[in-house]
Every structure is written in C-alpha cells, then in structure tokens.
Scaffold this motif. Structure first.
Motif, PDB file in Angstrom:
ATOM      1  N   GLN A 277       2.868   2.060  -0.636  1.00  0.00           N
ATOM      2  CA  GLN A 277       1.602   1.752  -1.132  1.00  0.00           C
ATOM      3  C   GLN A 277       0.524   2.979  -1.150  1.00  0.00           C
ATOM      4  N   SER A 279      -2.624   2.522  -2.555  1.00  0.00           N
ATOM      5  CA  SER A 279      -4.217   1.853  -2.658  1.00  0.00           C
ATOM      6  C   SER A 279      -4.063   0.391  -2.398  1.00  0.00           C
ATOM      7  N   PHE A 280      -5.159  -0.164  -2.011  1.00  0.00           N
ATOM      8  CA  PHE A 280      -4.974  -1.574  -1.869  1.00  0.00           C
ATOM      9  C   PHE A 280      -6.588  -2.076  -1.843  1.00  0.00           C
ATOM     10  N   ASP A 293      -5.139 -10.411  -3.643  1.00  0.00           N
ATOM     11  CA  ASP A 293      -4.920  -9.247  -2.930  1.00  0.00           C
ATOM     12  C   ASP A 293      -3.933  -8.436  -3.420  1.00  0.00           C
ATOM     13  N   GLY A 295      -2.335  -4.679  -4.737  1.00  0.00           N
ATOM     14  CA  GLY A 295      -1.684  -3.043  -4.038  1.00  0.00           C
ATOM     15  C   GLY A 295      -1.147  -2.166  -5.199  1.00  0.00           C
ATOM     16  N   TRP A 297       1.755   0.781  -5.906  1.00  0.00           N
ATOM     17  CA  TRP A 297       2.777   1.249  -5.162  1.00  0.00           C
ATOM     18  C   TRP A 297       3.493   2.418  -6.002  1.00  0.00           C
ATOM     19  N   ASP A 323      -2.577 -10.491   1.927  1.00  0.00           N
ATOM     20  CA  ASP A 323      -1.982  -9.156   1.901  1.00  0.00           C
ATOM     21  C   ASP A 323      -2.911  -8.132   2.712  1.00  0.00           C
ATOM     22  N   SER A 325      -3.240  -3.841   3.660  1.00  0.00           N
ATOM     23  CA  SER A 325      -2.612  -2.305   3.410  1.00  0.00           C
ATOM     24  C   SER A 325      -1.273  -1.930   4.167  1.00  0.00           C
ATOM     25  N   ARG A 475      -6.371   7.772   1.493  1.00  0.00           N
ATOM     26  CA  ARG A 475      -6.711   6.693   0.848  1.00  0.00           C
ATOM     27  C   ARG A 475      -8.350   6.446   0.825  1.00  0.00           C
TER      28      ARG A 475
END
Length: 478
Positions: A277, A279-280, A293, A295, A297, A323, A325, A475
């Motif tokens: 992953q 970014s979230f 949520d 993400g 990947w 969900d 990070s 991030r």
C-alpha cells in the motif's frame, strides 16, 4: 503472539468507540478469568457482562492475518468489545494462565482445518472456472426491468433540464429526489447514485458558477451512461448468451456488484500476489450513503497500481470494520481484479504479511513511468471518456522539484514539467508538505500522484500522495 500489540488491536477494532469500550473493560477489571494456550496461538477467558453469567470470549491467532473471534455475547460487532478487551488485557501485560485449549474451540479448529483441506483439493483458482448455468428467464426479467428504469431516469433528467437548471428550487429538487428513490426497484443502483450526486451538487455548492460547471459535467456523464447502458442491455436482451462486459466499468456504473466467483469465471483472478500500500484515505460518499476506505497499492508482480475500496453503509457502519493504512507487504492467496483502466480495483479474502525489503521498493521504482508527456497523454485520453475514472493515480520517476510563485512543478529527465497542486476531489492538502522533506527526497525519486483536470485554467494538475525512495515510502496522505 508477538504481533499482538496495542496498535495491531486498534487496527482490528471497528471504530474508535469499540477501542474505548474494550480498554474500559480492562480498566474496570472485568475479566475474572484470563487464559492462553501452551503455544500462545489462543487467548480466552470470561468477561463480566449485564447478565448473571460472564461472557466466554476467545481470540484465535493461529493465522496472523485472519484472527478468529468468538464470544457468547449477543453483539453483532466482530470483534466485539469483549474480544478487544481480552486482547488489550494481553497487550497490557495482565497475567494469563496457561491451560489446554477448550474442547469446543478444538472441535471448531478441526472443522476449519477440514474446510481448508477441501479448498486445497478444489481446482486452481487461477484456472478458468467452469461457466455457471444462467437462468435465462430471470436474466431477461431483470434486464427488462433495468431498461424500464433507465427510461424513467432519462425522463426525470430531461424534465429537470427542460424546466431550466437555474430555476430549480428546493421543492423541485425534493420532488426529483423522491422520484429518484423509485429507481431502487429497477436493479440500477449505480445509475440511481449518479442521479443522487447530481441533486447533491445543486444543494451543496455555494458558488453558483462552480455548481453549474459540476452539474454540466454530471449531466454529460448521465447522458453517456443512459446511452451506453441502454445499448449494452438491449444487446444482452436480444442475446442472453452474450457475456457480461469485462472490458470496461459499465456494469459497475449500472450498479452490478461483482462477485469473486464471477471474476474467476471471466479469468480475472490469479494466485499468490504481493502488494504494498502506497497511500490510503477514508471519505464520505453522500450519494451512495456510505463511508469509503480507499487504498492505492503497487503490485509487485506486474508493476501496476491497483486500488481497494471498502464500503460501509451509514446504517450498518458500526458493524463493519474500517480499513486502515497497511505498512507491510500483503501476500494475497487469491487476488481478484475488477474490470477497469489505469487503476483496477482489486480484492482478496485471505492473506498473510511480511516486512518490506529494499528489493520490493526497487521493483516499485523500476515500474514507475519516466516520460511526463506520455503519462499526460495517457491520462488525458482516459479523462476524455465520460464514464472513465477522472482521477487516475500514477507513480512517476522525477529528477527534481522546482518551486513556483504559488506551488511546485515536478521535472522529468527530459526537463518536461508537471504542475503539482492540491485537487478539490481529495479535500486534503498535501503539496505544502513537500517543503518539510529533506532535500535528498526531492531529487531522483519516485512520486505517487493523483491527477485532476482543472477546467477553469484548462490544465492537468497532480497532487502528491507519496514519495518512494530506495529505503522507504514517505506517505503524504495516509
């Protein structure tokens, strides 16, 4: 049990209230009995509740990525506050007596192992699945209803446009909203959501000029959606044996919720995938009536960028785990990939974790694109399609970042520039964080960005999400 830390338990909780309730049980000494198995793969005990008898709860972590929660309480939350309290008691260093695994849990473990064995004996999930028989009568009935619903939706939008977009008052919008509710009977929830979004744009945008721009964009999307979905469904009505469209997101736009079995049937499932992953974020989708949520990947196998989305309807949000990070490599036993374009949505049911290595980061960096003009051309071609994702995410190799009067620009190896700016779609600024980074992170690195077309200035801009160096992922948006 080494991985059972307080932060890990926090990540398992459905929400912040569940975390507080679980910790409060430990503070109140609500556990008269705390036990663990000899191999420490199971913790269990009794927790005082509102009834005469304490609740019997257990947490089985024999599979780190898929803990099993059991409790005799009536809660529909998994894990419930008693399970969470049990885990917080363990992380707080409370005394757990080592005792044999209770027979009922041993029996359940044995049944689970047998199910696993049965799965292993089944055909390879990556192999083409046997096509399921279609109930043609039910399919034709559903498609007929969908076409009828689309016709009603078209009339609703036409009526709004003919009345004059500028003259729509709250009463007219309320009437349109009530009419849009009726579309729930026609198996087109995606189209219904698109109309709800249009009505929300009328209500929520204070700047009338900006509102008209968004409304026109949404009307363009709806016009294309009505036309393409009608043509597609009419074709399937004439030929029920025609396969579903897996080359575009049209089915999802109409409102189809893809099942893994369907994706497997169409060859969109593969085994043993590894993802990291980058970014979230979590946000509220009022048109859908859900929390989302999301993400982004990196696929270590093919270098692609995927996205995951976890939908939590407002009414059921407290029963669905959020969900969060993820900072380790996810090893998915079976990865299902939805139809899509640059960033295809993926999902998995079972997975394990491992730590990130420098070679993982190197693979991600090698997959990054180096030519900004090529990327911009690719992104613009996608954005031109009314039904395509208007905010694609790409990872780019850049040689440097230059400061401008108002923001920054990213520079590639040929000296070509890409403007960086915070985009309205994300509603979370990150560009200003670049000034806080060490200068070594601003040269010859890889950046994950999300694009948006700024129609007022008629230019394509990108918002930085992460910087991927040889040693870590920095991030800017969690």
């Amino acid at each position: 049990m080494d991985h059972l830390t307080e932060s890990y338990v926090d990540s398992l909780a459905l929400n912040s209230s569940a975390i507080k309730n679980g910790k409060d049980l430990v503070k109140k000494n609500s556990f008269p009995l705390l036990c663990q198995s000899e191999d420490k793969s199971l913790i269990f005990g009794a927790c005082k509740g509102s009834g005469k008898e304490p609740y019997q709860c257990s947490v089985d972590v024999s599979k780190e990525a898929n803990p099993v929660f059991r409790c005799t309480c009536p809660s529909r939350q998994f894990p419930c506050k008693h399970n969470l309290g049990l885990m917080y008691a363990f992380t707080a260093g409370k005394t757990f007596v080592t005792t044999p695994v209770p027979q009922d849990i041993a029996d359940k473990r044995e049944k689970a192992e047998k199910r696993e064995e049965k799965k292993k004996e089944s055909p390879d999930p990556a192999a083409p699945a046997v096509k399921r028989k279609t109930n043609k009568s039910a399919l034709l009935k559903k498609i007929t209803a969908q076409l009828e619903g689309i016709s009603i939706a078209e009339k609703l939008i036409l009526q709004m446009v003919q009345s004059g977009i500028g003259s729509l008052d709250n009463k007219a919008l309320q009437t349109a909203q009530e009419q849009a509710k009726q579309l729930g009977n026609y198996y087109i929830p995606g189209i219904q959501t698109a109309i709800r979004l249009l009505l929300l744009q009328f209500r929520e945008e204070e700047d009338r000029e900006a509102m008209y721009g968004k409304v026109i964009d949404q009307l363009t999307i709806l016009q294309s959606l009505f036309k393409k979905s009608s043509e597609y469904l009419t074709g399937r009505l004439d030929n029920p044996d025609q396969p579903m469209d897996t080359n575009s997101t049209l089915e999802e736009w109409i409102g189809h919720a893809w099942q893994i079995a369907e994706l497997r049937e169409y060859g969109r499932v593969r085994s043993e995938a590894e993802l990291l992953q980058l970014s979230f974020r979590s946000y509220t989708d009022k048109a859908r009536g859900e929390f989302v949520d999301e993400g982004y990947w990196a696929d270590l196998g093919n270098g692609k960028l995927h996205l995951t989305r976890n939908y939590r309807p407002f009414r059921a949000a407290k029963y669905i785990r959020e969900d969060d990070s993820v900072f380790r490599i996810v090893q998915a036993g079976e990865l299902a990939e939805y139809p899509g374009e640059l960033n295809t949505r993926v999902r998995w049911e079972e997975s394990a974790f491992r730590e990130v290595t420098s070679s993982d980061l190197q693979r991600i960096r090698e997959a990054a694109q180096s030519s900004f003009p090529e990327v911009i051309k690719q992104v613009k071609n996608q954005i031109k399609n009314p039904l395509s994702d208007k905010h694609p995410v790409v990872h780019l190799h850049f040689t440097g970042i230059q400061k401008t009067d108002t923001s920054y620009v990213l520079v590639d190896g040929q000296g070509k520039q890409l403007p960086l700016a915070d985009i309205p779609y994300l509603s979370e600024p990150t560009t200003h964080l670049l000034s806080l980074l060490n200068k070594t992170f601003l040269n010859n690195q890889v950046m994950l960005v999300m694009f948006e077309q700024d129609w007022q200035q008629n230019k394509l801009v990108a918002q930085p999400l992460s910087v991927i160096t040889a040693d870590e992922v920095i991030r800017l948006l969690y």
